[in-house]
Design an enzyme around this catalytic site. Structure first.
Site, PDB file in Angstrom:
ATOM      1  N   HIS A 238      -3.296   7.502   1.720  1.00  0.00           N
ATOM      2  CA  HIS A 238      -3.744   6.104   1.343  1.00  0.00           C
ATOM      3  C   HIS A 238      -5.110   5.808   1.884  1.00  0.00           C
ATOM      4  O   HIS A 238      -5.186   5.803   3.097  1.00  0.00           O
ATOM      5  CB  HIS A 238      -2.590   5.327   1.770  1.00  0.00           C
ATOM      6  CG  HIS A 238      -3.088   3.863   1.677  1.00  0.00           C
ATOM      7  ND1 HIS A 238      -3.494   3.091   0.257  1.00  0.00           N
ATOM      8  CD2 HIS A 238      -3.283   2.712   2.310  1.00  0.00           C
ATOM      9  CE1 HIS A 238      -3.850   1.973   0.488  1.00  0.00           C
ATOM     10  NE2 HIS A 238      -3.652   1.448   1.531  1.00  0.00           N
TER      11      HIS A 238
ATOM     12  N   CYS B 228       0.808  -1.147   0.168  1.00  0.00           N
ATOM     13  CA  CYS B 228       0.020   0.068   0.073  1.00  0.00           C
ATOM     14  C   CYS B 228       0.985   1.345  -0.049  1.00  0.00           C
ATOM     15  O   CYS B 228       0.198   2.366  -0.264  1.00  0.00           O
ATOM     16  CB  CYS B 228      -0.871  -0.003   1.197  1.00  0.00           C
ATOM     17  SG  CYS B 228      -2.102  -1.284   0.975  1.00  0.00           S
TER      18      CYS B 228
ATOM     19  N   ASN C 296      -9.719  -0.225  -0.753  1.00  0.00           N
ATOM     20  CA  ASN C 296      -8.312  -0.009  -0.603  1.00  0.00           C
ATOM     21  C   ASN C 296      -7.814  -0.806  -2.020  1.00  0.00           C
ATOM     22  O   ASN C 296      -7.665  -2.128  -2.063  1.00  0.00           O
ATOM     23  CB  ASN C 296      -7.793  -0.931   0.453  1.00  0.00           C
ATOM     24  CG  ASN C 296      -6.342  -0.728   0.763  1.00  0.00           C
ATOM     25  OD1 ASN C 296      -5.660  -0.494  -0.223  1.00  0.00           O
ATOM     26  ND2 ASN C 296      -5.772  -1.110   2.034  1.00  0.00           N
TER      27      ASN C 296
HETATM   28  N1  COA Z   1     -18.553  -8.196   8.811  1.00  0.00           N
HETATM   29  C1  COA Z   1     -19.060  -8.491   9.997  1.00  0.00           C
HETATM   30  N2  COA Z   1     -18.440  -8.626  11.240  1.00  0.00           N
HETATM   31  C2  COA Z   1     -17.089  -8.722  11.151  1.00  0.00           C
HETATM   32  C3  COA Z   1     -16.265  -8.374   9.862  1.00  0.00           C
HETATM   33  C4  COA Z   1     -17.369  -8.236   8.603  1.00  0.00           C
HETATM   34  N3  COA Z   1     -16.898  -8.242   7.480  1.00  0.00           N
HETATM   35  N4  COA Z   1     -15.221  -8.771  10.012  1.00  0.00           N
HETATM   36  C5  COA Z   1     -14.944  -8.847  11.415  1.00  0.00           C
HETATM   37  N5  COA Z   1     -16.196  -8.912  11.951  1.00  0.00           N
HETATM   38  C6  COA Z   1     -16.217  -8.837  13.439  1.00  0.00           C
HETATM   39  C7  COA Z   1     -15.152  -9.727  14.123  1.00  0.00           C
HETATM   40  O1  COA Z   1     -15.395 -11.145  14.165  1.00  0.00           O
HETATM   41  C8  COA Z   1     -15.315  -9.192  15.522  1.00  0.00           C
HETATM   42  O2  COA Z   1     -16.238  -9.966  16.167  1.00  0.00           O
HETATM   43  P1  COA Z   1     -16.163 -10.189  17.744  1.00  0.00           P
HETATM   44  O3  COA Z   1     -16.117  -9.043  18.469  1.00  0.00           O
HETATM   45  O4  COA Z   1     -17.494 -11.251  18.168  1.00  0.00           O
HETATM   46  O5  COA Z   1     -14.757 -11.083  17.715  1.00  0.00           O
HETATM   47  C9  COA Z   1     -15.936  -7.775  15.198  1.00  0.00           C
HETATM   48  O6  COA Z   1     -16.278  -7.740  13.697  1.00  0.00           O
HETATM   49  C10 COA Z   1     -14.666  -6.595  15.344  1.00  0.00           C
HETATM   50  O7  COA Z   1     -13.734  -7.089  14.674  1.00  0.00           O
HETATM   51  P2  COA Z   1     -12.312  -6.108  14.638  1.00  0.00           P
HETATM   52  O8  COA Z   1     -11.217  -6.859  13.730  1.00  0.00           O
HETATM   53  O9  COA Z   1     -11.884  -5.973  16.152  1.00  0.00           O
HETATM   54  O10 COA Z   1     -13.065  -4.781  14.136  1.00  0.00           O
HETATM   55  P3  COA Z   1     -12.246  -3.482  13.656  1.00  0.00           P
HETATM   56  O11 COA Z   1     -12.902  -2.327  14.416  1.00  0.00           O
HETATM   57  O12 COA Z   1     -10.806  -3.503  13.960  1.00  0.00           O
HETATM   58  O13 COA Z   1     -12.235  -3.505  11.935  1.00  0.00           O
HETATM   59  C11 COA Z   1     -10.770  -3.703  10.230  1.00  0.00           C
HETATM   60  C12 COA Z   1     -11.644  -4.220  11.365  1.00  0.00           C
HETATM   61  C13 COA Z   1     -10.024  -4.666   9.306  1.00  0.00           C
HETATM   62  C14 COA Z   1     -11.757  -2.785   9.461  1.00  0.00           C
HETATM   63  C15 COA Z   1      -9.753  -2.694  10.829  1.00  0.00           C
HETATM   64  O14 COA Z   1      -9.058  -3.171  11.786  1.00  0.00           O
HETATM   65  C16 COA Z   1      -8.808  -1.944   9.889  1.00  0.00           C
HETATM   66  O15 COA Z   1      -9.101  -1.170   9.017  1.00  0.00           O
HETATM   67  N6  COA Z   1      -7.659  -2.712   9.957  1.00  0.00           N
HETATM   68  C17 COA Z   1      -6.283  -1.817   9.261  1.00  0.00           C
HETATM   69  C18 COA Z   1      -6.466  -2.642   8.096  1.00  0.00           C
HETATM   70  C19 COA Z   1      -5.652  -2.149   7.065  1.00  0.00           C
HETATM   71  O16 COA Z   1      -5.632  -1.263   6.872  1.00  0.00           O
HETATM   72  N7  COA Z   1      -5.142  -3.077   6.139  1.00  0.00           N
HETATM   73  C20 COA Z   1      -4.192  -2.908   5.008  1.00  0.00           C
HETATM   74  C21 COA Z   1      -3.051  -2.138   5.357  1.00  0.00           C
HETATM   75  S1  COA Z   1      -2.777  -0.745   4.389  1.00  0.00           S
END
Ligand code: COA
Length: 339
Positions: free
Chosen positions: A257, A110, A287
């Site tokens: 980004h 990224c 993304n």
């Molecule tokens: N739909 C519904 N629920 C989902 C889900 C989806 N697509 N994906 C995850 N969940 C659930 C999880 O299982 C978790 O459930 P639990 O609380 O029962 O365990 C809950 O939602 C929270 O998950 P979590 O991973 O803690 O959510 P978050 O608020 O951290 O959001 C991302 C997840 C991936 C959106 C966030 O962490 C993020 O953007 N991270 C950076 C990713 C990134 O930038 N990647 C590329 C790098 S450039």
């Protein structure tokens, strides 16, 4: 002399996939995806389209924007190459009718657009090239398990391109100082385990162990990545503003980004940049890795919000981990809407 941005273009594959479309096959919802990421829909390649063809389309538009038919080098930033070998840039160069010029790929996930931009600018700074076509192109959804709700909603495909030429540091479009960094100790936070030399596929009699299907696809630890993304991008952006001697109040647009709307907003908050100066298109594209920053620039320039003379801060973060930032004063370049 320095590298000056003189053309821009973008391209998105036509297949739009909404959150509701994803919810039909994944245990997720439009509400969850929108509130956690800011994404409403993304584009995905379909049969016949891949990283090379997206790059050719975006590259052609950038060349048209710059009003040139030839360049001295072609650089493609991608983490979804057409094949493990060779690089895609030579084929892109050939398909664009640019002949036998220098052509190679840069892989930095990224942050690929920032690393590739620094590399392309370096070709100009060193006197190796007078003009460079630099493209960020990704068909990364092909490397994401579409049955994994933690990664499938996040990524989209697309390409964005710029043309750089030799110019003077005080010209609009001149690229400012760069800040680049990495932390390989956290490489496993975002990785595709198999397919490279470390974990090869099972093959005809060479004795390699069979690779579990999941290892061919992206693995991501979202939470720690989120924290790293905010910290690293904010620190890198602050460093580059310092090097350029730009007070943050001078920044007209923060073009960061598009990993997650909450990440971009949190970085802006750290920098004390008001929300109305934060460029956003993640809602429509997701993304798109190395294509993210140039697609956003192209969208804002084509839409008229980004105008000549605006002071722009570019920053990106991604797998590696890796990050980078630079600044430029937006030049008078033509930009076409992606579609
Ligand atoms: N739909 C519904 N629920 C989902 C889900 C989806 N697509 N994906 C995850 N969940 C659930 C999880 O299982 C978790 O459930 P639990 O609380 O029962 O365990 C809950 O939602 C929270 O998950 P979590 O991973 O803690 O959510 P978050 O608020 O951290 O959001 C991302 C997840 C991936 C959106 C966030 O962490 C993020 O953007 N991270 C950076 C990713 C990134 O930038 N990647 C590329 C790098 S450039």
């Amino acid at each position: 002399m320095t590298a000056v941005l003189t053309g821009i273009g973008g391209f998105l594959p036509p297949r739009a996939v909404t959150n509701d479309d994803l919810s039909r096959t994944l245990d997720t919802s439009d509400e969850w995806i929108r509130t956690r990421t800011g994404i409403r829909e993304r584009r995905m390649v379909s049969e016949g389209l891949s990283t090379g063809s997206l790059a050719v389309e975006a590259g052609a538009r950038a060349l048209r924007s710059a009003g040139v038919t030839g360049v001295d080098a072609v650089v493609v930033a991608t983490t979804s190459p057409e094949r493990l070998c060779p690089a895609v840039a030579p084929e892109v160069s050939s398909r664009l009718g640019l002949g036998t010029v220098a052509a190679f790929d840069v892989t930095s996930a990224c942050s690929g657009f920032l690393y590739g931009l620094a590399t392309a600018a370096g070709l100009i700074d060193s006197g190796t090239a007078d003009t460079v076509l630099f493209i960020g192109s990704e068909a990364f959804t092909t490397l994401v398990n579409q049955h994994d709700r933690t990664t499938a909603p996040i990524f989209g495909d697309g390409a964005g391109a710029v043309v750089l030429r030799r110019g003077a540091p005080e010209e609009p479009g001149a690229l400012g100082p760069f800040d680049l960094g990495s932390d390989g100790a956290l490489a496993d936070l975002l990785a595709i385990p198999a397919g490279g030399s470390r974990q090869r596929s099972a093959d005809a009699g060479l004795g390699h162990a069979s690779v579990p299907a999941a290892d061919w696809y992206l693995r991501m630890e979202g939470r720690p990545l989120y924290t790293q993304a905010v910290e690293r991008m904010a620190q890198s952006a602050a460093r580059v503003l310092d090097r350029a001697a730009w007070p943050v109040t001078d920044v007209d647009w923060f073009v960061g980004h598009q990993a997650n709307l909450r990440i971009v907003r949190a970085v802006a908050e750290e920098l004390q940049l008001p929300g109305e100066r934060v460029a956003v298109n993640i809602d429509r594209v997701g993304n798109t890795l190395a294509a993210s920053v140039p697609l956003l620039l192209n969208d804002y320039a084509a839409g008229g919000a980004l105008r000549p003379g605006h002071r722009v801060l570019l920053s990106a973060f991604g797998a590696g981990l890796s990050w980078g930032s630079t600044v430029l004063v937006w030049p008078d370049v033509k930009a076409e809407p992606v579609d």
